[in-house]
Enzyme design. Sequence first.
Site, PDB file in Angstrom:
ATOM      1  N   ASP A  40       0.868  -1.173   0.000  1.00 48.55           N
ATOM      2  CA  ASP A  40       0.000   0.000   0.000  1.00 48.55           C
ATOM      3  C   ASP A  40       0.909   1.229   0.000  1.00 48.55           C
ATOM      4  O   ASP A  40       2.122   1.120   0.223  1.00 48.55           O
ATOM      5  CB  ASP A  40      -0.894  -0.051   1.238  1.00 48.55           C
ATOM      6  CG  ASP A  40      -1.797   1.157   1.380  1.00 48.55           C
ATOM      7  OD1 ASP A  40      -2.275   1.658   0.345  1.00 48.55           O
ATOM      8  OD2 ASP A  40      -2.023   1.600   2.519  1.00 48.55           O
TER       9      ASP A  40
ATOM     10  N   ASP B 222      -0.116   5.141   1.149  1.00 42.19           N
ATOM     11  CA  ASP B 222      -0.309   6.042   2.296  1.00 42.19           C
ATOM     12  C   ASP B 222      -0.330   5.266   3.610  1.00 42.19           C
ATOM     13  O   ASP B 222      -1.081   4.302   3.771  1.00 42.19           O
ATOM     14  CB  ASP B 222      -1.611   6.812   2.136  1.00 42.19           C
ATOM     15  CG  ASP B 222      -1.580   7.775   0.977  1.00 42.19           C
ATOM     16  OD1 ASP B 222      -1.083   8.903   1.157  1.00 42.19           O
ATOM     17  OD2 ASP B 222      -2.027   7.396  -0.126  1.00 42.19           O
TER      18      ASP B 222
ATOM     19  N   ASP C 222      -2.162  -0.600   5.885  1.00 45.59           N
ATOM     20  CA  ASP C 222      -2.535  -0.029   7.187  1.00 45.59           C
ATOM     21  C   ASP C 222      -4.026   0.225   7.357  1.00 45.59           C
ATOM     22  O   ASP C 222      -4.459   0.601   8.442  1.00 45.59           O
ATOM     23  CB  ASP C 222      -1.798   1.294   7.393  1.00 45.59           C
ATOM     24  CG  ASP C 222      -2.339   2.401   6.488  1.00 45.59           C
ATOM     25  OD1 ASP C 222      -2.465   2.159   5.268  1.00 45.59           O
ATOM     26  OD2 ASP C 222      -2.680   3.479   7.007  1.00 45.59           O
TER      27      ASP C 222
END
Length: 361
Positions: free
Chosen positions: A63, A65, A258
């Site tokens: 991922d 961000d 996240d």
Amino acid sequence: MTLSSGSLVSQGEETPDEYARPRPTEKYWEDYEDWKTHHPSAIDSFDTFREAAEGKLLTVFLDYDGTISDIVRNPDEAYMTDEMRTAVSRVASLYPTAIISGRSREKVYDFVQLPQLYYAGSHGLDIVGPKTQHETDHVELHQPAPWAPAVMDAVYRECKRTVEDIPGANVEHNKFCVSVHYRNCEPKWWGAVKDVVDRQVASDRKRLKKAEGRKVFEVKPRVDWDKGKALSFLLGELDLQERYGYEDGQIMSLYFGDDHTDEDAFHELRGLKDECGVGVIVSTVPKPSNARFSVRDPAEVLVFLNKLADLAEKGVTKSLCTSVASGVRMHRESGGESGGNGSDSSDVLADTTQGRGGEAA
């Protein structure tokens, strides 16, 4: 348009997402330390990971961000560090590597600036292969909702108009989806932001659905696609077993993320045979997750990525430059002797993409 700061009025029954995967929701820990017994630190447990990864080729999915860049107040300023870029580049020289982000793939590429990677933007709705020395742009591989950008243009304009009176709200066009951020809003305005998104989805329930992330609501096309399906598509596109002679159990896939949407990728990895899927959640707080391991923040992701590269360089794991990944390929194509270990990893990735003819799935 005037909005009540406390507005939590329902915009009618929300249409369930018939394609949503099951996600863990129940609390199963007492505190953060107890949570880590379910999701051990990938750094502290690296010897355990090393043992499981030994002799395998790794595929690495990231991922953006909150994973390889810090979460920031202004999403347009979510820059990755040069140190992180170097680590990702190092990993990509050794293992097939992809970024799977909610950002548009053009935007995430502008941040990452590594042409040798695969990119899956808009939560996997826009997938491209690495740039080659003969290509000026990435090769398009798959767009499961090609109609979505035109629809999202209208969604973006309406959301942009209707959040003008909400202090701190920000709308981001991610090509195949639209993100409405409320990170910079006072809590009293969060309900108003939610109402904007709910009204937009309610206006076209057959084609639109709502998703949630870290201080963001998203309008997405109502299609059977997510980050987990994008991950599986990319594994199929790589076709490592058929192309380079790997057998079941010789490839281990990792995903670092996240947010809520990353749980779809963790869920997908849980379904791989022989525990060859490893999800790593990036979090400083305990929360339900399908991930096997955890790290606290992008700084620990950086440490782990460099450790992964060390494994290949020390010969503990296979890499794109080993005989199985390059020599077998060259032997099959030439009908002669193996090319040994001298093949450049970017050539291997380019061959994978060109071998498919660059066709959309």
